[in-house]
Motif scaffolding. Structure first.
Motif, mmCIF file in Angstrom:
data_model
loop_
_atom_site.group_PDB
_atom_site.id
_atom_site.type_symbol
_atom_site.label_atom_id
_atom_site.label_comp_id
_atom_site.label_asym_id
_atom_site.label_seq_id
_atom_site.Cartn_x
_atom_site.Cartn_y
_atom_site.Cartn_z
ATOM 1 N N THR A 132 50.508 29.560 42.711
ATOM 2 C CA THR A 132 51.643 30.595 43.079
ATOM 3 C C THR A 132 50.852 31.834 43.433
ATOM 4 O OG1 THR A 132 53.003 29.956 41.454
ATOM 5 C CG2 THR A 132 53.714 32.019 42.244
ATOM 6 N N PRO A 133 51.149 32.330 44.750
ATOM 7 C CA PRO A 133 50.149 33.557 45.134
ATOM 8 C C PRO A 133 50.675 34.698 44.329
ATOM 9 C CG PRO A 133 51.159 32.165 46.979
ATOM 10 C CD PRO A 133 51.766 31.640 46.036
ATOM 11 N N THR A 134 49.734 35.392 43.669
ATOM 12 C CA THR A 134 50.109 36.392 42.755
ATOM 13 C C THR A 134 49.500 37.635 43.073
ATOM 14 O OG1 THR A 134 50.017 34.705 41.050
ATOM 15 C CG2 THR A 134 49.671 37.029 40.468
ATOM 16 N N ALA A 135 48.193 37.850 43.591
ATOM 17 C CA ALA A 135 47.466 38.947 44.032
ATOM 18 C C ALA A 135 46.572 39.036 45.167
ATOM 19 C CB ALA A 135 46.610 39.493 42.885
ATOM 20 N N LEU A 136 46.305 40.156 45.840
ATOM 21 C CA LEU A 136 45.559 40.244 46.906
ATOM 22 C C LEU A 136 44.525 41.406 46.315
ATOM 23 C CD1 LEU A 136 44.765 40.317 50.003
ATOM 24 C CD2 LEU A 136 46.037 42.419 50.270
ATOM 25 N N SER A 137 43.216 40.821 46.588
ATOM 26 C CA SER A 137 42.037 41.919 46.289
ATOM 27 C C SER A 137 41.500 42.325 47.385
ATOM 28 C CB SER A 137 41.172 41.200 45.187
ATOM 29 O OG SER A 137 40.203 42.245 44.846
ATOM 30 N N LEU A 138 41.406 43.617 47.930
ATOM 31 C CA LEU A 138 40.528 43.704 49.037
ATOM 32 C C LEU A 138 39.444 44.760 48.563
ATOM 33 C CD1 LEU A 138 41.363 46.582 50.644
ATOM 34 C CD2 LEU A 138 43.452 45.081 51.058
ATOM 35 N N THR A 139 38.208 44.954 49.272
ATOM 36 C CA THR A 139 37.096 45.569 48.720
ATOM 37 C C THR A 139 36.866 46.521 49.998
ATOM 38 O OG1 THR A 139 36.109 43.518 47.983
ATOM 39 C CG2 THR A 139 34.710 45.559 48.149
ATOM 40 N N GLN A 140 36.590 48.030 49.371
ATOM 41 C CA GLN A 140 36.396 49.193 50.098
ATOM 42 C C GLN A 140 35.637 50.135 49.615
ATOM 43 O OE1 GLN A 140 37.494 50.178 53.389
ATOM 44 N NE2 GLN A 140 39.253 51.438 53.240
ATOM 45 N N ALA A 141 34.485 50.263 50.255
ATOM 46 C CA ALA A 141 33.866 49.741 51.558
ATOM 47 C C ALA A 141 33.734 48.273 51.129
ATOM 48 C CB ALA A 141 32.491 50.526 51.839
ATOM 49 N N THR A 142 33.496 47.416 52.192
ATOM 50 C CA THR A 142 33.284 46.046 51.749
ATOM 51 C C THR A 142 32.002 45.544 51.787
ATOM 52 O OG1 THR A 142 32.430 45.437 54.135
ATOM 53 C CG2 THR A 142 35.218 45.615 53.747
ATOM 54 N N GLU A 143 31.796 44.525 51.186
ATOM 55 C CA GLU A 143 30.448 43.927 50.762
ATOM 56 C C GLU A 143 29.361 43.892 51.988
ATOM 57 O OE1 GLU A 143 33.478 42.681 49.974
ATOM 58 O OE2 GLU A 143 33.250 42.868 47.665
ATOM 59 N N CYS A 144 29.842 43.703 53.300
ATOM 60 C CA CYS A 144 29.020 44.069 54.401
ATOM 61 C C CYS A 144 28.883 45.458 54.879
ATOM 62 C CB CYS A 144 29.806 43.148 55.324
ATOM 63 S SG CYS A 144 29.870 41.327 54.733
ATOM 64 N N GLY A 145 29.305 46.342 54.188
ATOM 65 C CA GLY A 145 29.130 47.747 54.542
ATOM 66 C C GLY A 145 30.257 48.189 55.439
ATOM 67 N N THR A 146 31.289 47.541 55.795
ATOM 68 C CA THR A 146 31.996 47.934 56.893
ATOM 69 C C THR A 146 33.561 48.436 56.134
ATOM 70 O OG1 THR A 146 33.273 45.734 56.801
ATOM 71 C CG2 THR A 146 31.578 46.315 58.481
ATOM 72 N N LEU A 147 34.391 49.014 56.918
ATOM 73 C CA LEU A 147 35.503 49.697 56.058
ATOM 74 C C LEU A 147 36.845 49.137 56.622
ATOM 75 C CD1 LEU A 147 34.257 53.540 56.273
ATOM 76 C CD2 LEU A 147 33.962 51.648 54.525
ATOM 77 N N TYR A 148 37.825 49.272 56.179
ATOM 78 C CA TYR A 148 39.297 49.257 56.500
ATOM 79 C C TYR A 148 39.705 50.576 56.831
ATOM 80 C CZ TYR A 148 39.301 44.478 54.024
ATOM 81 O OH TYR A 148 39.048 43.031 53.900
ATOM 82 N N THR A 149 40.563 50.637 57.892
ATOM 83 C CA THR A 149 41.215 51.973 58.142
ATOM 84 C C THR A 149 42.493 51.954 57.478
ATOM 85 O OG1 THR A 149 42.487 50.948 60.176
ATOM 86 C CG2 THR A 149 40.350 51.897 60.662
ATOM 87 N N VAL A 150 43.100 52.947 57.392
ATOM 88 C CA VAL A 150 44.399 53.266 56.557
ATOM 89 C C VAL A 150 45.327 52.030 57.145
ATOM 90 C CG1 VAL A 150 46.433 54.704 56.418
ATOM 91 C CG2 VAL A 150 44.154 55.493 56.093
ATOM 92 N N ASP A 151 45.369 51.900 58.754
ATOM 93 C CA ASP A 151 46.626 50.972 59.160
ATOM 94 C C ASP A 151 46.108 49.661 58.850
ATOM 95 O OD1 ASP A 151 47.725 52.996 60.160
ATOM 96 O OD2 ASP A 151 46.981 52.725 62.259
ATOM 97 N N GLU A 152 44.958 49.292 58.675
ATOM 98 C CA GLU A 152 44.180 48.134 58.195
ATOM 99 C C GLU A 152 44.520 47.839 56.943
ATOM 100 O OE1 GLU A 152 40.717 47.512 61.559
ATOM 101 O OE2 GLU A 152 40.301 48.160 59.478
ATOM 102 N N VAL A 153 44.524 48.545 56.190
ATOM 103 C CA VAL A 153 44.785 48.312 54.654
ATOM 104 C C VAL A 153 46.448 48.024 54.715
ATOM 105 C CG1 VAL A 153 44.955 49.338 52.325
ATOM 106 C CG2 VAL A 153 42.989 49.768 53.766
ATOM 107 N N ARG A 154 47.127 48.793 55.391
ATOM 108 C CA ARG A 154 48.703 48.655 55.416
ATOM 109 C C ARG A 154 48.891 47.425 55.879
ATOM 110 N NH1 ARG A 154 52.924 49.866 52.862
ATOM 111 N NH2 ARG A 154 52.429 52.030 52.685
#
Ligand SMILES: Cc1ncc(COP(=O)(O)O)c(C=O)c1O
Length: 341
Positions: A132-154
């Motif tokens: 059953t889908p339960t959680a999303l985990s995203l990493t900021q800054a990512t493991e590759c040294g990149t970033l999610y913008t606010v819009d990308e997180v949203r």
């Protein structure tokens, strides 16, 4: 020349001063001390909302306990295929959640795309045999040294929330992300759909200080109990709070991260000028050049410390290596590396 990891650095002087300041005398144990109360209020100011702040000793514990607090039987955690939680935490999330399964989502340069998350979710209907889908985990800054913008997180949390997932951010390098993005902490977290943040301190100037910052208690109401049962309630909590006081005061944490990020930019520029391809955009404090085997061995022989990362997309005699800068990295060290290269 030290580019192995930011957690090879010590603690910043301001953090050490804060520790010394709060060392004298007695204070109530287990988080009932005035420094802990003050620092919790400081986190609320920082994120511009009421928050529950719970310390842990490690980022691994923070991530795993966040997952434990939202766990369901047969639950699924969606995370990028290079997520630290998935690849580097000895199965801690699986252990603390009594066996929730991590579903790796394809990620380019560490960043999941909403369409890939949607596709992964579409393959896992609620009540299906897979879980059953339960959680999303995203990493900021990512493991590759990149970033999610606010819009990308949203965009990612919109997809996740539509299926009722709790949204977690692994912010082991949250300071480095913020230093580049220059957005308010609230905008990139709870206002963008994040329920709980692992707020890292250790990599960027503290020692042994991580904080779980909970924005929406509902789905995570037992987090404090999970933390206690995992043995992460510190009797001398004031020493963790003291670190965060020194860390957060006068935006010290962001100054430290800006320094580390600037060192990464200097490295990236030198590498590019030397004709070296860099695997992913350098947006925080990590640089991933593609180097020949000969160069890797020669740099190691020269005493440069770094990790080999992967051979994905590389030629037969090449590898991607990871160079991490920290608040302690000096310009001279970067220049010495480039000279050695
Ligand atoms: C992205 C990320 N998350 C979490 C962690 C875990 O931190 P710790 O080593 O304190 O458990 C790390 C450590 O390298 C990390 O890079």
């Amino acid at each position: 020349m030290m580019f192995a990891s930011d957690n090879w650095s010590g603690a910043s002087d301001a953090v050490m001063d804060a520790l010394a300041r709060h060392n004298a005398g007695f204070a109530p144990a287990y988080g009932a001390d005035p420094v802990t109360e003050r620092v919790s209020a400081r986190f609320a100011d920082l994120f511009d909302t009421d928050v529950t702040v719970l310390y842990t000793a490690t980022g691994t514990a923070a991530n795993a306990l966040a997952m434990a607090a939202c766990a369901r039987p047969g639950g699924l955690i969606f995370a990028s295929d290079v997520a630290h939680l998935h690849c580097d935490e000895w199965g801690a999330a699986e252990f603390y959640t009594h066996g929730m399964k991590i579903v790796p989502v394809a990620a380019e340069g560490g960043r999941m795309r909403p369409e890939d998350l949607s596709a992964a979710l579409a393959r896992t209907p609620d009540g299906g045999r897979f879980g059953t889908p339960t959680a999303l985990s995203l990493t900021q800054a990512t493991e590759c040294g990149t970033l999610y913008t606010v819009d990308e997180v949203r965009a990612l949390t919109d997809v996740a929330r539509a299926r009722g997932l709790v949204c977690h951010m692994d912010g082991a390098r949250f300071a480095n992300a913020l230093a580049t993005l220059d957005v308010a902490p609230a905008d990139i977290t709870w206002k963008a759909g994040i329920d709980v943040l692992s707020f890292g301190g250790t990599k960027n100037g503290c020692w042994c200080a991580e904080a779980l910052v909970v924005f929406s208690d509902g789905a995570l109401r037992d987090l404090a109990t999970h933390r206690a049962r995992a043995g992460h309630v510190f009797s001398k909590s004031r020493f963790v709070s003291a670190q965060f006081e020194g860390y957060l005061d006068d935006d010290h944490w962001l100054d430290l991260a800006r320094h580390a990020n600037a060192a990464a930019q200097r490295l990236a520029q030198g590498l590019t000028e030397a004709g070296v391809r860099i695997a992913w955009p350098v947006q925080a404090n990590e640089v991933f050049p593609v180097l020949s085997r000969g160069r890797i061995d020669a740099l190691k022989a020269h005493g440069v410390l770094f990790h080999e990362w992967s051979t994905q997309g590389c030629g037969p005699d090449e590898a991607i290596v990871r160079l991490v800068t920290s608040f302690r990295t000096t310009g001279d060290e970067v220049d010495a590396f480039l000279a050695a290269l």
